[in-house]
Scaffold this motif. Structure first.
Motif, PDB file in Angstrom:
ATOM      1  N   SER A   4       0.870  -1.161   0.000  1.00 54.82           N
ATOM      2  CA  SER A   4       0.000   0.000   0.000  1.00 54.82           C
ATOM      3  C   SER A   4       0.908   1.212   0.000  1.00 54.82           C
ATOM      4  O   SER A   4       1.715   1.403   0.920  1.00 54.82           O
ATOM      5  N   CYS A   5       0.816   2.024  -1.041  1.00 56.04           N
ATOM      6  CA  CYS A   5       1.758   3.129  -1.194  1.00 56.04           C
ATOM      7  C   CYS A   5       1.074   4.457  -0.931  1.00 56.04           C
ATOM      8  O   CYS A   5      -0.054   4.671  -1.339  1.00 56.04           O
ATOM      9  N   ARG A   6       1.777   5.317  -0.268  1.00 56.42           N
ATOM     10  CA  ARG A   6       1.312   6.682  -0.065  1.00 56.42           C
ATOM     11  C   ARG A   6       2.315   7.641  -0.677  1.00 56.42           C
ATOM     12  O   ARG A   6       3.511   7.492  -0.493  1.00 56.42           O
ATOM     13  N   LEU A   7       1.808   8.595  -1.387  1.00 55.89           N
ATOM     14  CA  LEU A   7       2.663   9.574  -2.038  1.00 55.89           C
ATOM     15  C   LEU A   7       2.489  10.893  -1.325  1.00 55.89           C
ATOM     16  O   LEU A   7       1.366  11.345  -1.091  1.00 55.89           O
ATOM     17  N   VAL A  14      11.220  22.316  -9.248  1.00 52.97           N
ATOM     18  CA  VAL A  14      12.648  22.004  -9.196  1.00 52.97           C
ATOM     19  C   VAL A  14      13.236  22.495  -7.871  1.00 52.97           C
ATOM     20  O   VAL A  14      12.940  23.606  -7.427  1.00 52.97           O
ATOM     21  N   GLY A  15      14.025  21.616  -7.261  1.00 52.04           N
ATOM     22  CA  GLY A  15      14.640  21.954  -5.988  1.00 52.04           C
ATOM     23  C   GLY A  15      13.806  21.581  -4.780  1.00 52.04           C
ATOM     24  O   GLY A  15      14.285  21.674  -3.641  1.00 52.04           O
ATOM     25  N   GLY A  16      12.584  21.164  -5.016  1.00 54.42           N
ATOM     26  CA  GLY A  16      11.702  20.808  -3.920  1.00 54.42           C
ATOM     27  C   GLY A  16      11.957  19.416  -3.380  1.00 54.42           C
ATOM     28  O   GLY A  16      12.879  18.716  -3.812  1.00 54.42           O
ATOM     29  N   SER A  17      11.107  18.997  -2.434  1.00 53.42           N
ATOM     30  CA  SER A  17      11.250  17.708  -1.779  1.00 53.42           C
ATOM     31  C   SER A  17       9.923  16.959  -1.763  1.00 53.42           C
ATOM     32  O   SER A  17       8.859  17.573  -1.759  1.00 53.42           O
ATOM     33  N   LEU A  18      10.035  15.649  -1.760  1.00 52.17           N
ATOM     34  CA  LEU A  18       8.887  14.765  -1.602  1.00 52.17           C
ATOM     35  C   LEU A  18       9.317  13.582  -0.758  1.00 52.17           C
ATOM     36  O   LEU A  18      10.497  13.203  -0.769  1.00 52.17           O
ATOM     37  N   ARG A  19       8.353  12.981  -0.078  1.00 54.93           N
ATOM     38  CA  ARG A  19       8.621  11.758   0.676  1.00 54.93           C
ATOM     39  C   ARG A  19       7.599  10.711   0.258  1.00 54.93           C
ATOM     40  O   ARG A  19       6.396  10.930   0.358  1.00 54.93           O
ATOM     41  N   LEU A  20       8.103   9.584  -0.206  1.00 56.01           N
ATOM     42  CA  LEU A  20       7.254   8.466  -0.581  1.00 56.01           C
ATOM     43  C   LEU A  20       7.306   7.418   0.519  1.00 56.01           C
ATOM     44  O   LEU A  20       8.345   7.256   1.171  1.00 56.01           O
ATOM     45  N   SER A  21       6.217   6.700   0.677  1.00 56.27           N
ATOM     46  CA  SER A  21       6.221   5.608   1.646  1.00 56.27           C
ATOM     47  C   SER A  21       5.370   4.465   1.131  1.00 56.27           C
ATOM     48  O   SER A  21       4.402   4.677   0.395  1.00 56.27           O
ATOM     49  N   CYS A  22       5.743   3.261   1.522  1.00 60.45           N
ATOM     50  CA  CYS A  22       5.000   2.066   1.159  1.00 60.45           C
ATOM     51  C   CYS A  22       4.933   1.148   2.367  1.00 60.45           C
ATOM     52  O   CYS A  22       5.941   0.972   3.067  1.00 60.45           O
ATOM     53  N   ALA A  23       3.787   0.540   2.565  1.00 63.51           N
ATOM     54  CA  ALA A  23       3.615  -0.450   3.622  1.00 63.51           C
ATOM     55  C   ALA A  23       3.347  -1.798   2.982  1.00 63.51           C
ATOM     56  O   ALA A  23       2.467  -1.914   2.124  1.00 63.51           O
ATOM     57  N   GLY A 106       4.643  -2.867  -5.718  1.00 67.46           N
ATOM     58  CA  GLY A 106       3.516  -2.018  -5.403  1.00 67.46           C
ATOM     59  C   GLY A 106       3.055  -1.309  -6.666  1.00 67.46           C
ATOM     60  O   GLY A 106       3.731  -1.333  -7.698  1.00 67.46           O
ATOM     61  N   GLU A 107       1.915  -0.674  -6.594  1.00 67.23           N
ATOM     62  CA  GLU A 107       1.453   0.087  -7.744  1.00 67.23           C
ATOM     63  C   GLU A 107       2.283   1.355  -7.879  1.00 67.23           C
ATOM     64  O   GLU A 107       2.804   1.864  -6.905  1.00 67.23           O
ATOM     65  N   GLY A 108       2.434   1.835  -9.079  1.00 66.86           N
ATOM     66  CA  GLY A 108       3.252   3.016  -9.311  1.00 66.86           C
ATOM     67  C   GLY A 108       2.559   4.284  -8.861  1.00 66.86           C
ATOM     68  O   GLY A 108       1.334   4.388  -8.888  1.00 66.86           O
ATOM     69  N   THR A 109       3.372   5.236  -8.418  1.00 69.35           N
ATOM     70  CA  THR A 109       2.856   6.547  -8.059  1.00 69.35           C
ATOM     71  C   THR A 109       3.645   7.595  -8.825  1.00 69.35           C
ATOM     72  O   THR A 109       4.865   7.510  -8.941  1.00 69.35           O
ATOM     73  N   GLN A 110       2.944   8.573  -9.361  1.00 75.40           N
ATOM     74  CA  GLN A 110       3.558   9.549 -10.250  1.00 75.40           C
ATOM     75  C   GLN A 110       4.251  10.665  -9.469  1.00 75.40           C
ATOM     76  O   GLN A 110       3.676  11.250  -8.548  1.00 75.40           O
ATOM     77  N   VAL A 111       5.484  10.945  -9.872  1.00 77.90           N
ATOM     78  CA  VAL A 111       6.223  12.100  -9.372  1.00 77.90           C
ATOM     79  C   VAL A 111       6.531  12.990 -10.574  1.00 77.90           C
ATOM     80  O   VAL A 111       7.100  12.513 -11.563  1.00 77.90           O
ATOM     81  N   THR A 112       6.126  14.240 -10.495  1.00 77.49           N
ATOM     82  CA  THR A 112       6.380  15.175 -11.581  1.00 77.49           C
ATOM     83  C   THR A 112       7.113  16.386 -11.028  1.00 77.49           C
ATOM     84  O   THR A 112       6.632  17.031 -10.085  1.00 77.49           O
ATOM     85  N   VAL A 113       8.271  16.665 -11.616  1.00 73.78           N
ATOM     86  CA  VAL A 113       9.079  17.806 -11.183  1.00 73.78           C
ATOM     87  C   VAL A 113       9.033  18.842 -12.300  1.00 73.78           C
ATOM     88  O   VAL A 113       9.482  18.581 -13.417  1.00 73.78           O
ATOM     89  N   SER A 114       8.470  19.998 -11.995  1.00 71.41           N
ATOM     90  CA  SER A 114       8.302  21.033 -13.016  1.00 71.41           C
ATOM     91  C   SER A 114       9.409  22.072 -12.910  1.00 71.41           C
ATOM     92  O   SER A 114       9.853  22.432 -11.827  1.00 71.41           O
ATOM     93  N   SER A 115       9.847  22.546 -14.061  1.00 70.12           N
ATOM     94  CA  SER A 115      10.919  23.555 -14.089  1.00 70.12           C
ATOM     95  C   SER A 115      10.351  24.954 -14.242  1.00 70.12           C
ATOM     96  O   SER A 115       9.170  25.141 -14.435  1.00 70.12           O
TER      97      SER A 115
END
Length: 115
Positions: A4-7, A14-23, A106-115
């Motif tokens: 089970s994935c949480r995005l 650009v330059g930002g942060s994200l944290r992904l997690s999966c159980a 797990g199922e894929g989760t989309q990460v998009t980094v915009s410039s």
């Protein structure tokens, strides 16, 4: 065995942060490896980072110093802290568990980094 994935947010600048997690749940045995892979449009799926049951890690050269993989064995969770994100980090991110030579995804989760 299931994931089970949480995005922590799909779109970031650009330059930002994200944290992904999966159980993960189900018949999980030690030792095992948990990992994050990603797939950009038109490209093959690639390993981002992997962590063993005893927290030995390895990661792709392109993310070293920016991404950190960690896990909580008691909760069967894996995390990916992504800092200093770049447009080339855009893609579908998948969590993975390998035990006894078998891969579980797990199922894929989309990460998009915009410039």
């Amino acid at each position: 065995l299931r994931f089970s994935c949480r995005l922590g947010g799909g779109l970031v600048q650009v330059g930002g942060s994200l944290r992904l997690s999966c159980a993960a749940s189900g018949s999980i045995r030690s030792p095992n490896y948990m990992a994050w892979y990603r797939q950009a449009p038109g490209k093959l799926r690639e390993l981002v980072a992997r962590i063993s049951t005893v927290s030995n890690t390895n990661s792709a050269a392109s993310v070293k110093g920016r991404f950190t993989i960690s896990r909580d064995n008691a909760k069967n969770m894996v995390y990916l802290q992504m800092n200093s994100l770049k447009p080339e980090d855009t893609g579908l991110y998948y969590c993975n568990l390998r035990q006894y030579g078998i891969d579980y995804w797990g199922e894929g989760t989309q990460v998009t980094v915009s410039s």
